[in-house]
Structure formats: structure tokens, C-alpha cells
Motif scaffolding. Structure first.
Motif, PDB file in Angstrom:
ATOM      1  N   VAL A 308      29.676  32.661 112.725  1.00 23.29           N
ATOM      2  CA  VAL A 308      30.209  34.008 112.908  1.00 23.29           C
ATOM      3  C   VAL A 308      29.498  34.726 114.050  1.00 23.29           C
ATOM      4  N   ASN A 309      30.271  35.379 114.917  1.00 19.20           N
ATOM      5  CA  ASN A 309      29.755  36.245 115.975  1.00 19.20           C
ATOM      6  C   ASN A 309      30.139  37.676 115.615  1.00 19.20           C
ATOM      7  N   LEU A 310      29.134  38.450 115.146  1.00 19.56           N
ATOM      8  CA  LEU A 310      29.393  39.798 114.655  1.00 19.56           C
ATOM      9  C   LEU A 310      28.986  40.813 115.728  1.00 19.56           C
ATOM     10  N   ILE A 311      29.905  41.693 116.088  1.00 21.61           N
ATOM     11  CA  ILE A 311      29.636  42.739 117.076  1.00 21.61           C
ATOM     12  C   ILE A 311      29.980  44.084 116.454  1.00 21.61           C
ATOM     13  N   ASN A 312      28.953  44.915 116.252  1.00 26.20           N
ATOM     14  CA  ASN A 312      29.137  46.261 115.682  1.00 26.20           C
ATOM     15  C   ASN A 312      29.935  46.228 114.382  1.00 26.20           C
ATOM     16  N   TYR A 314      32.145  44.025 113.464  1.00 31.01           N
ATOM     17  CA  TYR A 314      33.435  43.353 113.592  1.00 31.01           C
ATOM     18  C   TYR A 314      33.212  41.863 113.872  1.00 31.01           C
ATOM     19  N   VAL A 315      34.012  41.031 113.230  1.00 34.49           N
ATOM     20  CA  VAL A 315      33.939  39.590 113.478  1.00 34.49           C
ATOM     21  C   VAL A 315      34.688  39.315 114.776  1.00 34.49           C
ATOM     22  N   ALA A 316      33.946  39.142 115.858  1.00 33.70           N
ATOM     23  CA  ALA A 316      34.553  38.885 117.166  1.00 33.70           C
ATOM     24  C   ALA A 316      34.813  37.408 117.387  1.00 33.70           C
ATOM     25  N   GLY A 317      34.091  36.538 116.653  1.00 34.46           N
ATOM     26  CA  GLY A 317      34.290  35.111 116.823  1.00 34.46           C
ATOM     27  C   GLY A 317      33.818  34.365 115.595  1.00 34.46           C
ATOM     28  N   ALA A 318      34.424  33.216 115.360  1.00 36.16           N
ATOM     29  CA  ALA A 318      34.040  32.386 114.224  1.00 36.16           C
ATOM     30  C   ALA A 318      34.888  31.121 114.247  1.00 36.16           C
ATOM     31  N   THR A 319      34.544  30.186 113.360  1.00 36.01           N
ATOM     32  CA  THR A 319      35.425  29.067 113.036  1.00 36.01           C
ATOM     33  C   THR A 319      35.938  29.311 111.624  1.00 36.01           C
ATOM     34  N   ALA A 320      37.247  29.408 111.474  1.00 34.30           N
ATOM     35  CA  ALA A 320      37.860  29.757 110.192  1.00 34.30           C
ATOM     36  C   ALA A 320      38.569  28.543 109.616  1.00 34.30           C
ATOM     37  N   ASP A 321      38.232  28.199 108.390  1.00 33.31           N
ATOM     38  CA  ASP A 321      38.898  27.100 107.686  1.00 33.31           C
ATOM     39  C   ASP A 321      40.095  27.648 106.904  1.00 33.31           C
ATOM     40  N   TRP A 322      40.945  26.752 106.431  1.00 30.43           N
ATOM     41  CA  TRP A 322      42.090  27.120 105.596  1.00 30.43           C
ATOM     42  C   TRP A 322      43.025  28.120 106.295  1.00 30.43           C
ATOM     43  N   THR A 323      43.287  27.846 107.533  1.00 31.91           N
ATOM     44  CA  THR A 323      44.237  28.670 108.298  1.00 31.91           C
ATOM     45  C   THR A 323      45.438  27.821 108.693  1.00 31.91           C
ATOM     46  N   LYS A 324      46.473  28.482 109.132  1.00 34.85           N
ATOM     47  CA  LYS A 324      47.652  27.800 109.663  1.00 34.85           C
ATOM     48  C   LYS A 324      48.019  28.404 111.008  1.00 34.85           C
TER      49      LYS A 324
END
Length: 843
Positions: A308-312, A314-324
């Protein structure tokens, strides 16, 4: 940083000494409405004619003058207007479109054609100025100050477009143009058109011993509609930290944007006392756009994140599982047209000059978005990094270009919409000179209009159907994940979903469709009296005008309502108002040659509410004890926005085509219309308003005093600094400034004209501003700072043939929108550079 440098460059230009301060005797200027030099053509003549019209006007104006018959400085009038002092434009598909002026958006811009108000294919009142090509428009006058005879409606400006006047030409005139357009961005998008044609022309002639004049003009452009971009959808704000994104999408477009127009005009002047003019104008836009998009699904669950890349918060970046990932192959169809027809008579009877005018204008727009939507078969990992400043990186853990990786397809038609606008008007005015008075001429007039605008939509879907994999192809786009697209969109939809799958005929509107429809009728009458001033005070001559315009308007609004989820039922409402609009314009000549002028204006102005926001439609909750009623609604009770405004300017016309100007303006806006929640109901309301104030600087000069060949050089430059105390009502807690407010705005044009060579290099810059680029009145975005460069070159090969070359958007400026005042929430769109190569033939 480059945008700040551009602002300082433009501003610094006006604090530097003039290259030459030698004043030259200036020719006596003709009246603004009579200026049309046809014996001298080219850039230099255009600059002089525009400046002569500006100096002669009793109002503060900016003027665009044609360089030759059928030849504006740009392809459309929108591009020329956007370079004027204090003006800019928003882009649509990479084209200059709706105008922004003096820190105020399109709602404050009045638009007329030959002095007549125009219908609009937009839901509100805004006019799309790219509908007016150079072949049909001979020039434009931008009224920055009010006068009583001017049609009401533009607090910021009123822009009057003028068509060619055939009796002002001497003999037959024919001008034909043909261009080849090239869009290099299409090389990145498989299947996109790279080249397209543009043709246009104008014919002018006189008959019956030059008492009858006729003009016919036409244009056709098949412009590739190509762009690529990525949009972040926003965040779940329900938590104090770890705010997750709702998702994002990419967007590729490949298609065509066909624009055509035709103008016909006849003037009959049997004697010096009679002039009858009949004219008609028709413009059509047809967009057929293939859209390819990836949407994300299931991205908002923080528990599925790693890296997770957290900025103020807010999640600005991440690798998310269980997505489509959702693959969309869509088609956007839009047919829009605008027409304006008028009959005008000018008569002289003794000392009286009488003018009558009858006009009708209509506009229509039909649009349809058809989407073939497919979800990935399996859940995947989605990696994203959206940190702002145009940084948008992402990847999907699957082969997105393989049709076997997707489910059956669902067909959505959302929406099939239709806007209609009809505006009829009639006016009569009369004027006569007055001797031995400070009022040199008196003019009175009345005007009546009848307008009706409506919107209707239908939406539906055709359910999920299996489409053979052989019907798809893989589309590769540089820098984007691969897409799947139907090889033959129309044929595949017809074979899978039925021949009438996209036909709205006979389909039942949904509840949302019924509640989205509306109709507004508006009837207005106005009357004015205006006196032209001409005299001497304190040893200085002055001129100007003073007058008052009284306007009465009645609106009736119709729509559907739903209370507490009940079936939609008809509802109506309306209002009426009367406004008094006084105005004063004064010009003081500081010297006998009238080269140094002080201009002052004071006026009260109005801008009517957007027609779509006057709708009666509403969706409300049931009224219960102790709980406020909630919902969304139009507001048929909206009143016009008003402004008390002051303008003061110093102008020095130091040479033919030379001007230094410093101007300031102040507008106290009342009843500003903004989207807000009043008693928990989201709708537009009249607020308190505030002020808009600014400073405008202009310097232009032809350097004909330089030794050859540099005596063909010239410059036109301007800079505007604007502030406002007005804010929108959204986002809650950190609201945007008023729509259209550009703190810094300006441009520089360097031109050269000599021995058959013409060259023009233009740079325009604006700081960030709030705009609404969609048809949803509540969708406000911040359009980032932009700097555009344009290069135009031409060579006269023979007295009749000219070759032309141009590059638009030289620096490949991208459009960047930021939502919710959150720098992480951006939409970045790339339109690319545009090239044209053409020939002009004049006879």
C-alpha cells in the motif's frame, strides 16, 4: 513550472519599454459596423481593421477581423476568440469550443449571429463556437461592456458573430480551400484514421447594377476523433484514513467527427433609403466514435491490499487481490445541428432610421451510447499507482487482449437522448440625430422572443449473450493494456441481439428516463432607449452612450416527479421577473489626434439561468415528522444572475495597427446560481454572489519601421489577471472558486507578412480553472493549467493560389482534470498534435 514561466513571460512583456514610441497620425475610423476593408488583405490588414473597429466603438470591445474573404486567422471562430484579451476556451475532443471570459464560464457568455440570439444544442444555453467556420464568418465583436441596445444575457461578454456582407464587395469574389489533416497520435491506436480532408469556399457577387448582392459559403471537415486517457474515479470518504479508491478506467477513442456548414445571404439595396437582408445559416456535426475502455471492479476493499502507498490518508497505490476487469467496446453516436434564419429591413424616412428584424433559430442534438460489456472470467490482481501530477500507472494480472478470458457480453444503451431548442424573435428600432445637444442621436427599440427547449431520453439493455470469439479482434494501443473489440460492431450486435437492438422506437421509458425528461418555455419582451453622447468638457472631447433596457421574462417549466419512490407523475412550475438595466459608456480623448483615450463604463447586466436547471423534474423522499425531505430536483423558480459592473481603461493608439492598453474591471454579481443542498435537496439555487475583478493588458504593433526584410514583423500580446470572491457550493468543506476563473490568462502572437510570405506563431496560456465539461450540471472539475502553441505558414504561389501549412498543439499539451479538489483524483487525456497542409484558390 513551465506554466508559471509562461505567465511571467506574458506579464513581463507589458512592463518593458515599447520598442518604438513614435506616434503616427491615425486615419479617421469608420463606424464599427461599417468597417470591412476589401482592397487590402492579409494579416496586417486584419490587425488594422480589427483595431479600427475597436477604436471606433462606443463600447469596450475586442474584434476579430477576416484577413480576406472567407479567411479568418483560424479554422473556426472559436480558436480566434480564445486568443483575445481576457478570453480563453475549454476543449472538446481537442477543439476549442465554449468560451471563458473575464473569469466567468459559458453561463455568463451571450452569443448572437448578426445581432440575433442563437439556439443551442447543449442542455443549457451555451453556444459551441467551433460550429462556425472561417468560410461563413467575416468577423466577431466581443462586447465587454453593456449598452442598452445590446441583447441582454452576457454579464461577462456578449459575442456577436458577423457573416459576410456581399454589397460591400466590388465585383465577384470566389475563394476555395482544400486541406489534408494529419493526426500522428493515431499511429498509437490500431484502427484509428491518421488523415482526413477539409474543404470550404465562399462565392460573393452583385447583380442589377449592384443593387442586389448574394453570398454562398460552405465547409466540410472529416476530423479524426482520436484520444487516449486514464481517469481515477475517486475515493470512499466514509473513513477517516485508509480511504480506498472506487476504481479507475482507461479510455481509447477512434472514430470521426464530421462537421459541415452552409451559409446563404442576399442583400437588396434599391436606393440609399432601403436595405433588405435575408440570410440563413446551417451547421451540422456528426460524431461516430469507437470507444475502448477497461473498468475495474472490486477495488475498494482495503483488506485485499498489499504494498500500500498511502498519501494523506488516501490509498494512492497498491496491489489488490480479488478484483475483476471489465472490457467495454462502445459506440458513441451524436448528431447535432444549429440553424439560424433572419429577415432584416433598414429604412430611412427623413431624419429617422428604422430597422426591423424577424428571426428564427433552432438546434437539435441526438446522442446514443451503445456498450458491449464483458467481465473477466476469473478474479485477478490489479496493481495501481495514482500519485497525482499526471502519474497514472497500473496493470492487470491477465491477458486483457484474449477474448477467451471474458464472460458473455451484455448490451447496454445508456442513453438515447434528444435535445430540441427553438427560439423565435422579432425586433423593431428607430433612431434619429439630435442637433445642438450633448446627445447626438437617440435610439429606441423593442424586442420579443419565444423559446422552447426540451430533453427526452430512453435507456435499455439486452441482457447477457454469448458472442463467438471469432467475432472479436485484439486492439493494441501503445502504453495501454490490450483490448478486445468487435470486428464489425453493427453486424455482430444485429446478429446476436436482434436487428432492432439499438432502435429506441417503441421502447418504454424507465422511471429514471421519465424523471430525466423536461421542457421549458421562455417568453421575453424588452424595450430600450439609448442616447449617443458627443461633446466637449474640460477642454477635451468625449463620446459614448447612455441608456436603459427593461426586460420582462416569464418561464414555464414541465417535468415528472416521484415522491417516496412512487411512479412518476407530471409536475410543472415557473416564475417571472422584470429587470431594469441602465448603462453608460464614455470615451475621453486626451489629445486632438484622439490617440490617447480614457474609457469608462458603468452598467447593470444579467445572465439568465441555464435552461436545464429550470426543469420542474424532481425525485424526493416522503415527508415525515422530524426528518427533512431529501432528494434531487431542478428549480423552476430560479431568477437570473445580476451584476453591477464598472470598467476603466487607458488606450494609446500610437500607430496604424499599434495599441497599448491597460484596463480594469469590477463586477458585483448577485443571485449567483450554484448546485447546493437546500433542506437536504440537491439542486441549483440563487446564492448571495460576490465580486469578480481583474486587470487586462494589451500591446500590439506592426514593426514596419524596421529595415527590410524585418519590416514585415508584428506582435499581438495580452495578459489578464482575475480574482473573485465567489465560490461554488461543492466540494463541501473545500468549495471550488467560480466556474471559469483563470487567475492568469494571456497570449503572444508573432507574425510576419512580406513578399507573399505569411507566418504566425501563437502561444496561449491559462492557469487552472473550474469547468463543467459534461452535460451534468453538478459535475465540476478543475481544468489544469495549459499552454498551447500554434504555427501557421503560407506562401502566395501566384496571385490566385496560396499554399498553407499548420501545426496545432505544438508542445502536445494534455488536458488534465482534477476532481473533488483532490490532487490524486485526476483524469489525463492526450489529443496529440495536429498537422494540416492546404491550398487556397481565389478568383
Amino acid at each position: 513550472m513551465k506554466h508559471k514561466k509562461m505567465s511571467w513571460l506574458i506579464a513581463t512583456l507589458f512592463t518593458s519599454p515599447l520598442l518604438v514610441q513614435q506616434a503616427m497620425a491615425q486615419d479617421a475610423a469608420a463606424a464599427a459596423g461599417d468597417i470591412q476593408q476589401i482592397n487590402v488583405t492579409g494579416i496586417r490588414a486584419s490587425v488594422r481593421n480589427a483595431l479600427a473597429a475597436k477604436e471606433a466603438s462606443n463600447s469596450m470591445v475586442e474584434v476579430v477581423s477576416s484577413e480576406d474573404i472567407g479567411k479568418l486567422p483560424d479554422t473556426t471562430i472559436a480558436e480566434s476568440l480564445a486568443r483575445l484579451p481576457g478570453l480563453s476556451s475549454g476543449l472538446d475532443r481537442g477543439n476549442a469550443s465554449q468560451i471563458v471570459a473575464r473569469g466567468m464560464g459559458p453561463r455568463f457568455i451571450g452569443a448572437t449571429l448578426n445581432g440575433r440570439e442563437l439556439a443551442s444544442s447543449e442542455p443549457d444555453r451555451a453556444v459551441r463556437f467551433e460550429q462556425f467556420p472561417s468560410e461563413s464568418i467575416s468577423g466577431a465583436t466581443v462586447y465587454k461592456t453593456q449598452n442598452a441596445e445590446l441583447v441582454e444575457g452576457g454579464i461577462a461578454t456578449t459575442i456577436d458573430l458577423q457573416t459576410v456582407s456581399p454589397l460591400k464587395y466590388n465585383g465577384r469574389q470566389i475563394n476555395l480551400k482544400a486541406d489534408a489533416l494529419y493526426y500522428p497520435i493515431s499511429k498509437d491506436i490500431a484502427g484509428a484514421d491518421k488523415t482526413a480532408p477539409r474543404v470550404g469556399g465562399i462565392y460573393v457577387d452583385q447583380f442589377l447594377n449592384k443593387t442586389l448582392g448574394a453570398a454562398i459559403a460552405f465547409s466540410y471537415q472529416d476530423q479524426p476523433s482520436v484520444q487516449k486517457g486514464v481517469q481515477q474515479w475517486g475515493f470512499d470518504e466514509s473513513t477517516a484514513t485508509n480511504k480506498t479508491p472506487w476504481g479507475f478506467q482507461d479510455d481509447i477513442r477512434r472514430g470521426d467527427n464530421k462537421r459541415s456548414s452552409v451559409l446563404g445571404k442576399v442583400e437588396w439595396k434599391p436606393n440609399n433609403d432601403v436595405l433588405i437582408t435575408a440570410d440563413t445559416y446551417f451547421a451540422k456535426t456528426k460524431i461516430n466514435e469507437d470507444q475502448l475502455q477497461h473498468w475495474t471492479e472490486g477495488l475498494a476493499n482495503y483488506g485485499n491490499y498489499t504494498n500500500v502507498n498511502l498519501i494523506n490518508g488516501y490509498v494512492a497505490g497498491a496491489t489488490a487481490d480479488w478484483t475483476k476487469v471489465v472490457n467495454n467496446h462502445s459506440r458513441w453516436l451524436q448528431d447535432a445541428n444549429v440553424a439560424a434564419t433572419g429577415l432584416n429591413g433598414k429604412f430611412t424616412a427623413g431624419d429617422w432610421k428604422v430597422e426591423t428584424d424577424l428571426s428564427t433559430s433552432h438546434a437539435m442534438r441526438s446522442s446514443q451510447w451503445v456498450d458491449v460489456r464483458q467481465w473477466s472470467n476469473d478474479y485477478i490482481k490489479t496493481t495501481f499507482d495514482f500519485t497525482g501530477n499526471e502519474h497514472q500507472a497500473y496493470s492487470f494480472g491477465m491477458d486483457t487482449g484474449n477474448p477467451a478470458n471474458y464472460s458473455a457480453a451484455t448490451l447496454y444503451v445508456d442513453t438515447d437522448g434528444h435535445v430540441k431548442d427553438l427560439l423565435n424573435a422579432v425586433s423593431v428600432s428607430a433612431s434619429r440625430p439630435i442637433d445642438n445637444s450633448i446627445i447626438s442621436r437617440i435610439k429606441v427599440g423593442v424586442r420579443a422572443t419565444d423559446r422552447e427547449k426540451s430533453y427526452r431520453q430512453t435507456t435499455w439493455d439486452m441482457g447477457s449473450q454469448a458472442i463467438p470469439q471469432s467475432a472479436f479482434e485484439t486492439v493494441n494501443v501503445a502504453g495501454f493494456p490490450s483490448y478486445i473489440a468487435l470486428k464489425d460492431f453493427d453486424s455482430t450486435i444485429a446478429s446476436v441481439y436482434g436487428a432492432n437492438a439499438t432502435n429506441p422506437t417503441g421502447r418504454v421509458q424507465t422511471q429514471d428516463d421519465l424523471l430525466s425528461g423536461w421542457k421549458v418555455k421562455e417568453r421575453s419582451t424588452s424595450a430600450f432607449i439609448q442616447g449617443d453622447l458627443d461633446g466637449e468638457a474640460f477642454g477635451k472631447t468625449y463620446r459614448g452612450n447612455v441608456g436603459v433596457r427593461v426586460v420582462h421574462t416569464k418561464t414555464d417549466s414541465y417535468g415528472m416527479e416521484s415522491i417516496g419512490g412512487a411512479d412518476a407523475t407530471p409536475v410543472e412550475g415557473g416564475t417571472s421577473y422584470t429587470e431594469v438595466l441602465p448603462s453608460l459608456n464614455l470615451i475621453f480623448n486626451l489629445d486632438e489626434a484622439q490617440e490617447h483615450q480614457i474609457r469608462f463604463s458603468a452598467a447593470r447586466a444579467m445572465s439568465r439561468p441555464p435552461l436545464d436547471e429550470l426543469r420542474a423534474s424532481r425525485i424526493l423522499s416522503t415527508v415525515t415528522t422530524g426528518r427533512p425531505q431529501t432528494g434531487t430536483a431542478g428549480n423552476p423558480d430560479l431568477l437570473p444572475m445580476m451584476a453591477n459592473q464598472l470598467d476603466l481603461a487607458y488606450q494609446w493608439y500610437f500607430a496604424k495597427g499599434g495599441l497599448v492598453s491597460v484596463a480594469g474591471f469590477y463586477k458585483q454579481v448577485q443571485r449567483y446560481i450554484a448546485i447546493t443542498q437546500s433542506e437536504a435537496i440537491t439542486r441549483s439555487v440563487n446564492g448571495e454572489g460576490g465580486n469578480v475583478r481583474g486587470l487586462e493588458l494589451v500591446y500590439q504593433q506592426a514593426f514596419n519601421f524596421l529595415p527590410a526584410p524585418f519590416d514585415g514583423l508584428g506582435i499581438a500580446s495580452n495578459y489578464a489577471y482575475t480574482l473573485s470572491s465567489i465560490h461554488e457550493q461543492v466540494p463541501v468543506g473545500n468549495p471550488y472558486p467560480i466556474q471559469g476563473l483563470m487567475k492568469n490568462n494571456g497570449g503572444i502572437t508573432l507574425w510576419y507578412e512580406k513578399a507573399g510570405y505569411e507566418a504566425r506563431l501563437s502561444a496561449t496560456h491559462h492557469s487552472s480553472f473550474v469547468r463543467n465539461p459534461s452535460w451534468d450540471a453538478g459535475q465540476l472539475l478543475v481544468n489544469g493549467a495549459e499552454t498551447y502553441y500554434t504555427l501557421n505558414l503560407a506562401k502566395q504561389l501566384t496571385p490566385n493560389i496560396q499554399v498553407r501549412f499548420g501545426i496545432d498543439n505544438l508542445s502536445n499539451q494534455k488536458s488534465v482534470y482534477t476532481s473533488a479538489n483532490n490532487p490524486l483524483q485526476q483524469q489525463v487525456t492526450d489529443y496529440g498534435r495536429r498537422y494540416n497542409l492546404g491550398l487556397s484558390f481565389k478568383l
